[in-house]
Write an enzyme that holds these catalytic residues in place. Structure first.
Site, PDB file in Angstrom:
ATOM      1  N   SER A 141       0.922  -1.266   0.152  1.00 37.86           N
ATOM      2  CA  SER A 141       0.113  -0.180  -0.088  1.00 37.86           C
ATOM      3  C   SER A 141       0.968   1.208   0.014  1.00 37.86           C
ATOM      4  O   SER A 141       2.018   1.331   0.725  1.00 37.86           O
ATOM      5  CB  SER A 141      -0.915   0.048   1.299  1.00 37.86           C
ATOM      6  OG  SER A 141      -1.419   1.322   1.333  1.00 37.86           O
ATOM      7  N   TYR A 154      -1.659  -0.862  10.199  1.00 37.81           N
ATOM      8  CA  TYR A 154      -1.935  -1.293   8.485  1.00 37.81           C
ATOM      9  C   TYR A 154      -0.656  -0.796   7.909  1.00 37.81           C
ATOM     10  O   TYR A 154      -0.151  -1.461   7.044  1.00 37.81           O
ATOM     11  CB  TYR A 154      -3.053  -0.461   8.321  1.00 37.81           C
ATOM     12  CG  TYR A 154      -3.358  -0.719   6.784  1.00 37.81           C
ATOM     13  CD1 TYR A 154      -4.050  -1.857   5.996  1.00 37.81           C
ATOM     14  CD2 TYR A 154      -3.050   0.285   5.658  1.00 37.81           C
ATOM     15  CE1 TYR A 154      -4.524  -2.068   4.698  1.00 37.81           C
ATOM     16  CE2 TYR A 154      -3.478   0.198   4.423  1.00 37.81           C
ATOM     17  CZ  TYR A 154      -3.930  -1.120   4.006  1.00 37.81           C
ATOM     18  OH  TYR A 154      -4.082  -1.153   2.576  1.00 37.81           O
TER      19      TYR A 154
HETATM   20  P1  NAP Z   1     -11.762  -5.336   0.454  1.00 38.44           P
HETATM   21  O1  NAP Z   1     -12.888  -4.659  -0.657  1.00 38.44           O
HETATM   22  O2  NAP Z   1     -12.277  -4.980   1.924  1.00 38.44           O
HETATM   23  O3  NAP Z   1     -11.877  -6.715   0.151  1.00 38.44           O
HETATM   24  C1  NAP Z   1     -10.771  -7.579   0.833  1.00 38.44           C
HETATM   25  C2  NAP Z   1     -10.956  -9.073   0.336  1.00 38.44           C
HETATM   26  O4  NAP Z   1     -10.003  -9.584   1.408  1.00 38.44           O
HETATM   27  C3  NAP Z   1     -12.133  -9.805   0.582  1.00 38.44           C
HETATM   28  O5  NAP Z   1     -12.406 -10.630  -0.558  1.00 38.44           O
HETATM   29  C4  NAP Z   1     -12.118 -10.444   1.985  1.00 38.44           C
HETATM   30  O6  NAP Z   1     -12.858 -11.594   2.040  1.00 38.44           O
HETATM   31  C5  NAP Z   1     -10.709 -10.958   1.978  1.00 38.44           C
HETATM   32  N1  NAP Z   1     -10.205 -11.026   3.353  1.00 38.44           N
HETATM   33  C6  NAP Z   1     -10.346 -10.205   4.523  1.00 38.44           C
HETATM   34  N2  NAP Z   1     -10.103 -10.850   5.610  1.00 38.44           N
HETATM   35  C7  NAP Z   1      -9.633 -12.092   5.098  1.00 38.44           C
HETATM   36  C8  NAP Z   1      -8.976 -13.343   5.757  1.00 38.44           C
HETATM   37  N3  NAP Z   1      -9.064 -13.329   7.249  1.00 38.44           N
HETATM   38  N4  NAP Z   1      -8.759 -14.411   5.089  1.00 38.44           N
HETATM   39  C9  NAP Z   1      -9.122 -14.592   3.749  1.00 38.44           C
HETATM   40  N5  NAP Z   1      -9.704 -13.398   2.973  1.00 38.44           N
HETATM   41  C10 NAP Z   1      -9.884 -12.207   3.926  1.00 38.44           C
HETATM   42  O7  NAP Z   1     -10.589  -4.621   0.081  1.00 38.44           O
HETATM   43  P2  NAP Z   1      -9.631  -4.195  -1.016  1.00 38.44           P
HETATM   44  O8  NAP Z   1      -9.972  -2.403  -1.030  1.00 38.44           O
HETATM   45  O9  NAP Z   1     -10.113  -4.779  -2.348  1.00 38.44           O
HETATM   46  O10 NAP Z   1      -8.258  -4.439  -0.753  1.00 38.44           O
HETATM   47  C11 NAP Z   1      -7.315  -5.422  -1.321  1.00 38.44           C
HETATM   48  C12 NAP Z   1      -6.105  -5.157  -0.833  1.00 38.44           C
HETATM   49  O11 NAP Z   1      -5.492  -4.181  -1.378  1.00 38.44           O
HETATM   50  C13 NAP Z   1      -5.703  -5.309   0.615  1.00 38.44           C
HETATM   51  O12 NAP Z   1      -4.518  -5.974   1.039  1.00 38.44           O
HETATM   52  C14 NAP Z   1      -5.699  -3.812   1.099  1.00 38.44           C
HETATM   53  O13 NAP Z   1      -4.809  -3.664   2.061  1.00 38.44           O
HETATM   54  C15 NAP Z   1      -5.078  -3.429  -0.261  1.00 38.44           C
HETATM   55  N6  NAP Z   1      -5.115  -2.079  -0.424  1.00 38.44           N
HETATM   56  C16 NAP Z   1      -6.391  -1.462  -0.753  1.00 38.44           C
HETATM   57  C17 NAP Z   1      -6.300  -0.035  -0.732  1.00 38.44           C
HETATM   58  C18 NAP Z   1      -7.707   0.843  -1.143  1.00 38.44           C
HETATM   59  O14 NAP Z   1      -7.611   2.050  -1.120  1.00 38.44           O
HETATM   60  N7  NAP Z   1      -8.808  -0.032  -1.308  1.00 38.44           N
HETATM   61  C19 NAP Z   1      -5.197   0.679  -0.941  1.00 38.44           C
HETATM   62  C20 NAP Z   1      -3.960   0.008  -0.673  1.00 38.44           C
HETATM   63  C21 NAP Z   1      -3.924  -1.222  -0.397  1.00 38.44           C
HETATM   64  P3  NAP Z   1     -13.957 -11.649   3.100  1.00 38.44           P
HETATM   65  O15 NAP Z   1     -15.158 -10.822   3.062  1.00 38.44           O
HETATM   66  O16 NAP Z   1     -14.445 -13.311   3.142  1.00 38.44           O
HETATM   67  O17 NAP Z   1     -13.331 -11.446   4.467  1.00 38.44           O
END
Ligand code: NAP
Length: 252
Positions: A141, A154
């Site tokens: 991130s 985080y």
């Molecule tokens: P999101 O929409 O909240 O999706 C998160 C995914 O991770 C969901 O499929 C969730 O599934 C899964 N997950 C969470 N806890 C889990 C666990 N214990 N075991 C297995 N699966 C799990 O998040 P996103 O925004 O797409 O983010 C995806 C990645 O990008 C993350 O690593 C996040 O830190 C990173 N990121 C995001 C942003 C942003 O602005 N969105 C920026 C930088 C980095 P469940 O529903 O089954 O829990």
């Protein structure tokens, strides 16, 4: 599909691929020709999304090491070989300064965001090495590259993920395995929804971003295809920032 970005015949596992960035990465890998194991901790979501995409699904809570081992073993068997691993599952944890940190929350963030990526790579990379090639993509991130008064465990976990990519690139490069990180900036997903709903935060945050808007999951997914494909064949140990220019924002 240009040969440079062709993933025909490749097998991939993407954690956290039921929504957001993980799902967009899975869809982009599929579009490039790969077969992708869909996975999240929620069995019903995993089954639903896998069916929607016509791919196998294996539910796995990434804090459970036995489940991670099963995900990789069963995923490899189902795919007929593992070429691409995307460690994407992540949570934000509670915002606030380190001085007020809740250590249970800290432990959970570290377990999901960082330790799970170490374990997943340890399960998957030897299998890729046995095939003499592969690519792992670790989702880090932008918050791991800047100081921050509110994003605590985080940001720390995500800085660790980028370092993990560098270490693993050194360890596994001689066996033709490439390991890279992607650092998204502000991307509109369920994870960032509370901030998207905060008009004051968004005004301040978008002023820092030269493109003046949040990114979309699809705008992160193209980088994953690049890093997994022949186009990225000499990219290794890199941390690819996809943030609309936030990191290099106007310093004048
Ligand atoms: P999101 O929409 O909240 O999706 C998160 C995914 O991770 C969901 O499929 C969730 O599934 C899964 N997950 C969470 N806890 C889990 C666990 N214990 N075991 C297995 N699966 C799990 O998040 P996103 O925004 O797409 O983010 C995806 C990645 O990008 C993350 O690593 C996040 O830190 C990173 N990121 C995001 C942003 C942003 O602005 N969105 C920026 C930088 C980095 P469940 O529903 O089954 O829990």
């Amino acid at each position: 599909m240009s040969g440079l970005f062709d993933l025909s015949g490749k097998g991939a596992i993407v954690t956290g691929s039921t929504r957001g960035i993980g799902r967009a990465i899975a869809e982009a890998l599929i579009e490039a020709g790969a077969r992708v194991v869909i996975s999240s901790e929620d069995a019903a979501d995993t089954e639903r999304v896998a069916a929607e995409l016509g791919m196998p699904g294996i539910a796995c809570d990434v804090t459970d090491n036995a489940a991670l081992e099963r995900l990789v073993a069963e995923g490899e068997a189902t795919l007929g070989g593992l070429d691409i691993l995307v460690c994407n599952a992540g949570i934000t944890g509670r915002a606030g300064p380190f001085a007020e940190i809740d250590m249970d929350d800290y432990a959970q963030v570290m377990a999901i965001n960082l330790t799970a990526q170490v374990l997943l790579c340890n399960h998957a990379l030897p299998r890729m090495a046995a095939r003499r090639g592969g690519a792992a993509i670790l989702i880090s991130s932008l918050s791991g590259l800047r100081g921050n008064g509110r994003i605590n465990a985080y940001a720390l976990s995500k800085a660790g993920v980028a370092q993990l990519a560098r270490n693993l690139a050194v360890e596994w490069g001689p066996q033709a395995i490439r390991v890279n990180a992607i650092s998204p900036g502000f991307i509109a997903t369920e994870l960032s929804q509370p901030l998207l709903d905060n008009a004051e935060f968004m005004a301040r945050r978008m002023a820092m971003t030269p493109l003046r808007r949040p990114g979309t999951p699809a705008e992160v997914a193209g980088a994953a295809v690049f890093l997994a494909s022949p186009a990225g064949a000499f990219v290794n140990g890199h941390n690819l920032v996809i943030d609309g220019g936030t990191l290099i924002t106007d310093g004048s």
